[in-house]
Write a protein that holds these residues in place. Structure first.
Motif, PDB file in Angstrom:
ATOM      1  N   SER A  20      -4.788   4.601   3.282  1.00 15.14           N
ATOM      2  CA  SER A  20      -6.339   4.522   3.392  1.00 15.14           C
ATOM      3  C   SER A  20      -7.162   4.364   2.420  1.00 15.14           C
ATOM      4  O   SER A  20      -7.721   3.476   2.197  1.00 15.14           O
ATOM      5  N   PHE A  38       0.880  -1.320   0.066  1.00 18.08           N
ATOM      6  CA  PHE A  38       0.036   0.047  -0.094  1.00 18.08           C
ATOM      7  C   PHE A  38       1.043   1.177  -0.101  1.00 18.08           C
ATOM      8  O   PHE A  38       0.621   2.389  -0.475  1.00 18.08           O
ATOM      9  N   SER A  89      -9.342  -1.922  -2.018  1.00 19.49           N
ATOM     10  CA  SER A  89      -9.162  -3.513  -1.974  1.00 19.49           C
ATOM     11  C   SER A  89     -10.103  -3.847  -0.874  1.00 19.49           C
ATOM     12  O   SER A  89     -10.585  -5.279  -1.279  1.00 19.49           O
ATOM     13  N   ALA A  90     -10.512  -3.325   0.134  1.00 18.57           N
ATOM     14  CA  ALA A  90     -11.503  -4.141   0.947  1.00 18.57           C
ATOM     15  C   ALA A  90     -12.664  -4.866   0.734  1.00 18.57           C
ATOM     16  O   ALA A  90     -12.907  -5.950   1.008  1.00 18.57           O
ATOM     17  N   ARG A 144      -6.279   0.854   0.814  1.00 15.55           N
ATOM     18  CA  ARG A 144      -6.794  -0.049   1.327  1.00 15.55           C
ATOM     19  C   ARG A 144      -8.607  -0.112   0.942  1.00 15.55           C
ATOM     20  O   ARG A 144      -9.191  -1.304   0.975  1.00 15.55           O
TER      21      ARG A 144
END
Lengths: 213, 213
Positions: B168, B144, B174-175, B171
């Motif tokens: 952030s 990241f 992808s989350a 992420r």
């Protein structure tokens, strides 16, 4: 939630409407579920055996094999049973408050080793058992469907566009938290929870979760 | 990425700068890594043995134990090595394009059984090995961090507030995809990828990932 029908789980034990609360069948199923959870938490899916569940639950091995088929069926049914709770989404009066409360519930659950161990064990089991994966999918689908009233209230208050999909919004709040817990293995805290809620809120407001008109 | 130092992985094999590319040490490490991946994909972490890695890699069991300590060290080092690639984030000219390309990479990776098996096996291993979990955490943190230029370019173009945290934002893209893959066990498709990218974009634009001024 209504359980996934399967040959190993006859309707008398898996369909909630047909089980007398507190009846012998329900008590047996709950005892078996408790034993499955204890075993999953202690040994993980690879170490869970029907023998262990029999010993812990006091239910004979032959009965376990006959009614649940084996370890896969036991785990799937324990997850089905976990979905038969009375959880409803928060209702704080604002969408932001509701989403923050949802995120906080995830942080609180996994911040408490006793509360977080079983869900984590189910998530781990799904890597090794297709039936556990199916049960997990059904569990979450039903869980997110329960968030519909939360989104309807928000739409009625004009906080999100009409047609916002409750499931997409609920998944968006949870995803960053589960991602940190089980993929990137990073800690959770209240700041992370707040950011997850605010990110989902911003996306919902922008119409990202609304079906095209 | 730079490897996590550990007693089981001496610097001569784990620090990229000290390994001659194509040297015997690097070749051994790569052969061992390939054997670990094959074993993880075929048997999962619970079934992976040093014996299997020795047989598949042609490296003697005694050497494996001496240099990697055992299965945990082998898995962690394979993951460290996976992080030593030359991946850079997409650069399409717009933040929306970059985020959509990032999301599409996840969908493409896990849509291809050959490409997706190893990452999935690492994620599964982290449930059972704290060292695998640490290696995974380091892998993703470094991955990241590589997204910083993507966010700097977007900020320079005025697409997101200055001070937007690259980690952030990366992420957030992808989350939702990993959440569906490994938690709710739901399928991925291009629509889901686009929604993940657009949700992250909306949140970034709204300043959710910007540090308080």
């Amino acid at each position: 939630m209504s359980s996934t029908p399967s040959p190993q789980v006859p309707p008398s034990s898996s369909a909630p409407g047909t089980v007398r609360p507190g009846g012998r069948t329900a008590r047996t199923r709950a005892a078996v579920r408790d034993a499955v959870l204890a075993g999953l938490v202690e040994y993980g899916y690879p170490g869970l055996t029907v023998e262990y569940v029999a010993e812990q639950s006091g239910v004979h091995k032959t009965t376990l094999y006959r009614r649940w088929g084996g370890v896969e069926g036991l785990v799937a049914d324990a997850l089905d049973l976990a979905g038969e709770d009375t959880w409803t989404p928060p209702d704080t009066g604002t969408l932001r408050g509701d989403l923050r409360a949802l995120a906080q519930q995830v942080v609180d659950t996994f911040g408490d080793p006793a509360a977080g161990a079983a869900p984590a064990a189910f998530i781990a089991a799904a890597f090794q058992s297709e039936r556990a994966a199916e049960a997990l999918r059904a569990f979450y689908a039903e869980r997110f469907a329960r968030c519909a009233p939360l989104v309807e209230r928000a739409a009625a208050r004009g906080e999100v566009p009409a047609g916002t999909d409750p499931g997409s919004l609920a998944r968006a709040v949870s995803a960053p938290l589960f991602f940190r817990l089980f993929i990137t293995r990073e800690p959770l805290d209240d700041t992370v929870a707040g950011q997850a809620a605010d990110a989902a809120l911003a996306a919902a407001r922008a119409g990202v979760f609304a079906s095209p008109a």
